[in-house]
Design a protein around this motif. Structure first.
Motif, PDB file in Angstrom:
ATOM      1  N   LYS A  77       0.612  -1.358  -0.017  1.00 25.39           N
ATOM      2  CA  LYS A  77      -0.086  -0.159  -0.002  1.00 25.39           C
ATOM      3  C   LYS A  77       0.781   1.357  -0.005  1.00 25.39           C
ATOM      4  CE  LYS A  77      -4.051  -1.919   1.994  1.00 25.39           C
ATOM      5  NZ  LYS A  77      -3.866  -3.213   1.517  1.00 25.39           N
ATOM      6  N   GLN A  78       2.207   1.268   0.430  1.00 25.13           N
ATOM      7  CA  GLN A  78       2.907   2.389   0.305  1.00 25.13           C
ATOM      8  C   GLN A  78       3.142   2.837  -1.105  1.00 25.13           C
ATOM      9  OE1 GLN A  78       4.059  -0.607   1.020  1.00 25.13           O
ATOM     10  NE2 GLN A  78       5.967  -1.113   0.346  1.00 25.13           N
ATOM     11  N   TYR A  79       2.756   2.187  -2.100  1.00 22.72           N
ATOM     12  CA  TYR A  79       2.786   2.560  -3.521  1.00 22.72           C
ATOM     13  C   TYR A  79       1.653   3.059  -4.126  1.00 22.72           C
ATOM     14  CZ  TYR A  79       7.276   0.182  -3.166  1.00 22.72           C
ATOM     15  OH  TYR A  79       8.662  -0.317  -2.718  1.00 22.72           O
ATOM     16  N   VAL A  80       0.517   3.516  -3.039  1.00 26.15           N
ATOM     17  CA  VAL A  80      -0.726   3.903  -3.616  1.00 26.15           C
ATOM     18  C   VAL A  80      -0.656   5.395  -4.581  1.00 26.15           C
ATOM     19  CG1 VAL A  80      -1.102   5.064  -1.639  1.00 26.15           C
ATOM     20  CG2 VAL A  80      -3.126   4.200  -3.079  1.00 26.15           C
ATOM     21  N   CYS A  96      -3.883  15.061  -3.004  1.00 27.64           N
ATOM     22  CA  CYS A  96      -2.927  14.113  -3.958  1.00 27.64           C
ATOM     23  C   CYS A  96      -1.373  14.562  -3.906  1.00 27.64           C
ATOM     24  CB  CYS A  96      -3.340  14.016  -5.376  1.00 27.64           C
ATOM     25  SG  CYS A  96      -4.868  13.011  -5.521  1.00 27.64           S
ATOM     26  N   GLU A  97      -1.054  15.793  -3.980  1.00 29.89           N
ATOM     27  CA  GLU A  97       0.096  16.193  -4.024  1.00 29.89           C
ATOM     28  C   GLU A  97       0.838  15.888  -2.620  1.00 29.89           C
ATOM     29  OE1 GLU A  97       3.802  17.794  -5.343  1.00 29.89           O
ATOM     30  OE2 GLU A  97       1.878  17.332  -6.560  1.00 29.89           O
ATOM     31  N   ILE A  98       0.357  16.423  -1.459  1.00 32.24           N
ATOM     32  CA  ILE A  98       0.717  16.077  -0.289  1.00 32.24           C
ATOM     33  C   ILE A  98       1.003  14.383  -0.102  1.00 32.24           C
ATOM     34  CG2 ILE A  98       0.273  15.845   2.201  1.00 32.24           C
ATOM     35  CD1 ILE A  98      -1.285  18.545   1.641  1.00 32.24           C
ATOM     36  N   LEU A  99       0.250  13.721  -0.637  1.00 37.51           N
ATOM     37  CA  LEU A  99       0.364  12.215  -0.345  1.00 37.51           C
ATOM     38  C   LEU A  99       1.452  11.528  -1.182  1.00 37.51           C
ATOM     39  CD1 LEU A  99      -1.012   9.471   0.920  1.00 37.51           C
ATOM     40  CD2 LEU A  99      -2.385   9.432  -1.228  1.00 37.51           C
ATOM     41  N   LYS A 100       1.784  12.202  -2.422  1.00 37.73           N
ATOM     42  CA  LYS A 100       2.806  11.956  -3.296  1.00 37.73           C
ATOM     43  C   LYS A 100       4.236  12.238  -2.416  1.00 37.73           C
ATOM     44  CE  LYS A 100       0.478  11.911  -7.649  1.00 37.73           C
ATOM     45  NZ  LYS A 100       0.234  12.662  -8.914  1.00 37.73           N
ATOM     46  N   ARG A 101       4.276  13.423  -1.809  1.00 46.63           N
ATOM     47  CA  ARG A 101       5.309  13.969  -1.236  1.00 46.63           C
ATOM     48  C   ARG A 101       5.796  12.842  -0.126  1.00 46.63           C
ATOM     49  NH1 ARG A 101       4.876  20.232  -0.772  1.00 46.63           N
ATOM     50  NH2 ARG A 101       6.738  19.801   0.258  1.00 46.63           N
ATOM     51  N   THR A 103       4.662  10.111   0.524  1.00 43.66           N
ATOM     52  CA  THR A 103       4.821   8.522   0.149  1.00 43.66           C
ATOM     53  C   THR A 103       6.430   8.432  -0.718  1.00 43.66           C
ATOM     54  OG1 THR A 103       2.685   8.117  -0.659  1.00 43.66           O
ATOM     55  CG2 THR A 103       4.281   6.794  -1.462  1.00 43.66           C
ATOM     56  N   LYS A 104       6.866   9.607  -1.210  1.00 49.98           N
ATOM     57  CA  LYS A 104       8.224   9.355  -1.869  1.00 49.98           C
ATOM     58  C   LYS A 104       9.263   9.490  -0.651  1.00 49.98           C
ATOM     59  CE  LYS A 104      11.436  11.886  -4.341  1.00 49.98           C
ATOM     60  NZ  LYS A 104      12.417  11.872  -3.560  1.00 49.98           N
ATOM     61  N   ALA A 105       8.732  10.321   0.568  1.00 42.78           N
ATOM     62  CA  ALA A 105       9.645  10.258   1.668  1.00 42.78           C
ATOM     63  C   ALA A 105       9.793   8.979   2.319  1.00 42.78           C
ATOM     64  CB  ALA A 105       9.278  11.526   2.617  1.00 42.78           C
ATOM     65  N   MET A 106       8.530   8.368   2.533  1.00 35.98           N
ATOM     66  CA  MET A 106       8.497   7.058   3.236  1.00 35.98           C
ATOM     67  C   MET A 106       9.185   6.065   2.380  1.00 35.98           C
ATOM     68  SD  MET A 106       5.256   4.869   4.186  1.00 35.98           S
ATOM     69  CE  MET A 106       4.876   4.433   2.310  1.00 35.98           C
ATOM     70  N   ASN A 107       9.062   5.928   1.145  1.00 37.40           N
ATOM     71  CA  ASN A 107       9.800   5.114   0.244  1.00 37.40           C
ATOM     72  C   ASN A 107      11.349   5.189   0.566  1.00 37.40           C
ATOM     73  OD1 ASN A 107       7.381   3.619  -0.326  1.00 37.40           O
ATOM     74  ND2 ASN A 107       7.010   4.960  -2.337  1.00 37.40           N
ATOM     75  N   ASP A 108      11.907   6.612   0.146  1.00 37.15           N
ATOM     76  CA  ASP A 108      13.035   6.480   0.667  1.00 37.15           C
ATOM     77  C   ASP A 108      13.579   6.153   1.956  1.00 37.15           C
ATOM     78  OD1 ASP A 108      13.198   7.994  -1.775  1.00 37.15           O
ATOM     79  OD2 ASP A 108      13.062   9.977  -1.228  1.00 37.15           O
ATOM     80  N   GLU A 109      12.756   6.236   2.783  1.00 39.45           N
ATOM     81  CA  GLU A 109      13.282   5.923   4.399  1.00 39.45           C
ATOM     82  C   GLU A 109      13.216   4.220   4.041  1.00 39.45           C
ATOM     83  OE1 GLU A 109      14.467   6.460   8.138  1.00 39.45           O
ATOM     84  OE2 GLU A 109      14.055   7.992   6.531  1.00 39.45           O
TER      85      GLU A 109
END
Length: 336
Positions: A77-80, A96-101, A103-109
């Protein structure tokens, strides 16, 4: 998204529209406009506001329903954010813009953590291989200088080597792709090799080993299965009674070949039996009779799951324990 929640969010808009309607009624009445005209104007305002609200609610509701459906269908679900539809209303665009940012920060982590974990695993594996060299040297020195002291040292090095091997398999248990090879193996040879590997400990405790009907072919990873049988033998030695007897036998049915490893040790209580494969579980025996980490059987279960083998335990307190390893016959597909 409930319609009542949507209306609560639009309470200011509804109050403003109500104020406008009331104001128009008084204003038109001052100018002596026909009551029918006033009713028509107010009705038009109410209907127009309702249609606008209903349209906005439908657009938002459908968008959020599709978003929830997409999220529920995803395993990771982290790639939603990468699958979000482009919204057609401003509020969702910001969301959506906030969610993308985020999600990117989480995936980088997550990526950073995975790299760190992989580096640590590689370090542990390297350290384990390096530490085996001085342990082998100690064992060699003990063999060349045999006396009561070196005999005890040699016995302890065997225990240390066993714990190091356990640590190695634990480090590999979550990432085994490079160390995983299902092959056709002789069950008789595997059991004999495992018994020979632990012969010093078995001889040291005066154990008697009995082999029966092991002339079967199974499909498994040789190193993993050797480790699993070794852990079972080590547990039998650890929780033995006065004189240890180990029985290795096998049976065959239409679908499986089953290896039975039975001992006459202290056994496992009924309350602990269902949890012996849990990580870190030591139970009554681990606390009362020997120091236990609760990792050995957990690793055995994890490795069996990777190889699609069954692993079960049966026991009676005071009457020993039987470990069953089930090998499915249809394993040819894993050799391709």
């Amino acid at each position: 998204m409930k319609f009542s929640s949507f209306l609560k969010d639009k309470i200011l808009f509804l109050l403003a529209q109500s104020f406008i309607a009331v104001f128009l009624v008084f204003l038109l009445d001052v100018y002596h406009i026909s009551r029918y005209a006033i009713i028509l104007i107010c009705t038009t305002i109410i209907i127009t506001s309702f249609v606008a609200l209903a349209y906005e609610y439908l657009i938002r509701s459908r968008y959020y329903k599709r978003l929830n459906k997409t999220l529920e269908s995803m395993e990771q679900k982290q790639y939603v954010a990468s699958l979000l539809e482009e919204p057609n209303f401003a509020e969702a665009e910001v969301l959506c813009e906030i969610l993308k940012r985020v999600t990117k920060a989480m995936n980088d982590e997550i990526a950073s953590y995975k790299i760190s974990q992989e580096e640590y695993r590689e370090y542990i594996e390297t350290w384990i291989h390096e530490i085996k060299i001085p342990i082998s040297c100690i064992d060699l020195i003990c063999q060349n200088n045999r006396n009561d002291i070196t005999k005890k040292i040699s016995e302890e090095t065997v225990r240390v080597d066993s714990y190091i091997e356990q640590a190695l398999y634990y480090a590999r248990s979550k990432n085994v792709a490079s160390d995983y090879s299902i092959r056709r193996l002789s069950l008789d040879s595997l059991v004999k090799a495992a018994v020979k590997k632990h012969s010093k400990q078995l001889i040291g405790c005066g154990a008697q080993v009995k082999l029966d009907d092991l002339d079967h072919t199974v499909y498994a990873d040789e190193k993993w299965l050797d480790f699993i049988i070794g852990q079972i033998i080590a547990n039998s030695i650890k929780y033995k009674k006065a004189a240890l007897t180990l029985w290795f036998s096998a049976s065959e049915n239409q679908e499986n070949i089953i290896l039975f490893v039975r001992d006459n040790g202290i056994g496992i209580s009924e309350g602990d039996l269902g949890r012996v494969f849990e990580k870190g579980f030591t139970g009554e025996n681990g606390r009362a009779f020997a120091k236990s980490t609760g990792i050995g059987l957990y690793l055995c279960k994890e490795l069996c799951n990777k190889m699609y083998l069954g692993l079960e335990a049966e026991s009676t307190v005071g009457d020993g324990t039987t470990i069953k390893i089930t090998f499915p016959k249809d394993r040819q597909s894993f050799l391709q």
